[in-house]
Scaffold this active site. Sequence first.
Site, short mmCIF file in Angstrom:
data_model
loop_
_atom_site.label_atom_id
_atom_site.label_comp_id
_atom_site.label_asym_id
_atom_site.label_seq_id
_atom_site.Cartn_x
_atom_site.Cartn_y
_atom_site.Cartn_z
N ASN A 213 42.27 73.84 44.74
CA ASN A 213 42.01 74.87 45.76
C ASN A 213 42.87 76.09 45.48
O ASN A 213 43.63 76.12 44.50
CB ASN A 213 42.26 74.31 47.17
CG ASN A 213 43.67 73.79 47.30
OD1 ASN A 213 44.63 74.55 47.22
ND2 ASN A 213 43.81 72.48 47.47
N LYS A 289 36.38 63.84 27.65
CA LYS A 289 35.62 64.97 28.18
C LYS A 289 34.16 64.55 28.42
O LYS A 289 33.53 63.96 27.52
CB LYS A 289 35.66 66.13 27.17
CG LYS A 289 34.96 67.36 27.65
CD LYS A 289 35.04 68.46 26.61
CE LYS A 289 34.17 69.62 27.04
NZ LYS A 289 33.98 70.59 25.99
N LYS A 342 46.54 64.07 63.85
CA LYS A 342 47.53 63.81 62.80
C LYS A 342 48.82 63.22 63.38
O LYS A 342 49.57 62.55 62.68
CB LYS A 342 47.85 65.10 62.05
CG LYS A 342 46.64 65.72 61.36
CD LYS A 342 46.61 65.41 59.88
CE LYS A 342 45.48 66.15 59.20
NZ LYS A 342 45.43 65.90 57.75
O1 PMT Z 1 50.04 78.24 49.16
P1 PMT Z 1 49.66 79.61 49.69
O2 PMT Z 1 48.76 80.36 48.75
O3 PMT Z 1 50.88 80.39 50.10
O4 PMT Z 1 48.80 79.38 51.02
C1 PMT Z 1 49.37 78.78 52.13
C2 PMT Z 1 48.41 77.78 52.80
C3 PMT Z 1 47.20 78.51 53.34
C4 PMT Z 1 47.96 76.71 51.77
C5 PMT Z 1 49.24 77.09 53.95
O5 PMT Z 1 49.64 78.05 54.89
C6 PMT Z 1 48.41 76.01 54.63
O6 PMT Z 1 47.62 76.26 55.52
N1 PMT Z 1 48.59 74.74 54.20
C7 PMT Z 1 47.80 73.58 54.66
C8 PMT Z 1 46.51 73.51 53.89
C9 PMT Z 1 45.69 72.30 54.26
O7 PMT Z 1 45.51 71.42 53.46
O8 PMT Z 1 45.30 72.29 55.49
P2 PMT Z 1 44.43 71.08 56.16
O9 PMT Z 1 44.05 71.62 57.48
O10 PMT Z 1 43.36 70.65 55.23
O11 PMT Z 1 45.48 69.89 56.28
C10 PMT Z 1 46.28 69.73 57.45
C11 PMT Z 1 47.63 69.15 57.07
O12 PMT Z 1 47.46 67.83 56.53
C12 PMT Z 1 48.42 69.94 56.05
O13 PMT Z 1 49.76 69.93 56.44
C13 PMT Z 1 48.21 69.15 54.77
O14 PMT Z 1 49.35 69.27 53.91
C14 PMT Z 1 48.08 67.73 55.30
N2 PMT Z 1 47.24 66.85 54.47
C15 PMT Z 1 45.93 67.14 54.26
C16 PMT Z 1 45.14 66.26 53.56
C17 PMT Z 1 45.72 65.07 53.06
N3 PMT Z 1 45.00 64.21 52.36
N4 PMT Z 1 47.02 64.80 53.28
C18 PMT Z 1 47.78 65.67 53.99
O15 PMT Z 1 48.98 65.43 54.18
#
Ligand code: PMT
Length: 405
Positions: A213, A289, A342
């Site tokens: 991503n 590949k 969460k």
């Molecule tokens: O890295 P930058 O370019 O500076 O951008 C910052 C950002 C936009 C990435 C950051 O501010 C941000 O929003 N990070 C969270 C991104 C994300 O994965 O969001 P989510 O809504 O999908 O996940 C929610 C939370 O669960 C997050 O804390 C994520 O780390 C966590 N997660 C998600 C999926 C997973 N399988 N395990 C997790 O722990």
Amino acid sequence: MLSGKNILIGITAGIAAYKSCELIRMFKRQNANVRVICTPNALNFVTKLTLQNLSQNEIGIEEFDVKDFKPEHISYADEADIMVICPATANTIGKVVNGICDNLLTSVISAFAKPIVFAPAMNTNMWNNVFVQENIQKLLKNPMYSIVEPDSGYLACGTEGKGRLASLDKIYQTTVEVLNSIPKKNGFLQGKKIVVTAGGTVEDIDPVRYISNYSSGKMGLALADYCNAQGADVVLITTKDIDATYKVVKVKSALDMLNAVNDEFESADYIFMAAAVADFRVKNTAGQKIKKTNDDEITLTLVKNPDILKDISSRKTHQIIVGFCAESENLLEYAKDKIKRKGCDFLVANDISRKDIGFSSDYNEVYLINKNLDTVKIDRQEKSKIASKIVEEVYAKTGCLQTCR
Ligand code: PMT
């Protein structure tokens, strides 16, 4: 901005030495206390009187100019927060990496256990010289040293190429960044262990392709830098290559990140989950590949990755856990639902559909939500400032809990 900071500028004998006069003024304008040490030959390019007037301090040149019981080079090294060597000649760099201390400046550099910013400037052939390049690489072996590489362009000796002193803005900016990353002796996070995740995870399809991503890791890095500057014991778990003075654990996939978080979990006080973790990974990653066939379609089967945030929130004892939430629509509605699902203590919600904030941008605008769904908006600003506000806000609401445990 630099009020209370002690900056020691080292000037060596290159034509760019005259530019250091302006650098002194830039630091002085921001209220830094500036002291200057010149190599004896640098005074062929700038006068002692000029430097004295600009820095409003005496200039150090001779090694055995003892004014008190402490040797001069130790006094200088004790007083300063940071040294900036501008310009840094090939000669002085060569001495530094070989431990040679044959004048006051090289002695102070050697005795200085705090950060030093080197701004080399020299003729292109000198810069390209294999031994000079080896010395530049050696400089970087000292984690306290940073280099602001010279620019390319017209040189005083009449040639064109790399070797011209980097812009003073760049040298100034690097100095400020390095100063900001020095842990504060009385920072409010002294004694706290803080774990931060950053960057987008990478899920392999085959040896040459992957799913990932747009996360740049900037938001997580800003959080880690700020916590470090406030004296915390920081561990940054990131998918990006980062040079830092604190512990950095480089990971690739969501499974790697889970393992790294688990390794640090027990002893952590605060965990900030800014990484963009892939929700799914490829079920059977190909060992070789994947070849193109005549088929117009290919099917990849994805399996769910563990939800690290949810998992650690369900196991937490004393830790304060802050998740992040990236949404492209209905930001607050989805974020409020997510914090419940969460189980973390706080959730930082940001809108990743906007180009001026979020993914990869240097800026962000966020909502900090707690378990009661109380919401604080932090207006659009640089990620470094957003990071400080998130940490301060979370600490203000939980610091006593942590201190009193
Ligand atoms: O890295 P930058 O370019 O500076 O951008 C910052 C950002 C936009 C990435 C950051 O501010 C941000 O929003 N990070 C969270 C991104 C994300 O994965 O969001 P989510 O809504 O999908 O996940 C929610 C939370 O669960 C997050 O804390 C994520 O780390 C966590 N997660 C998600 C999926 C997973 N399988 N395990 C997790 O722990």
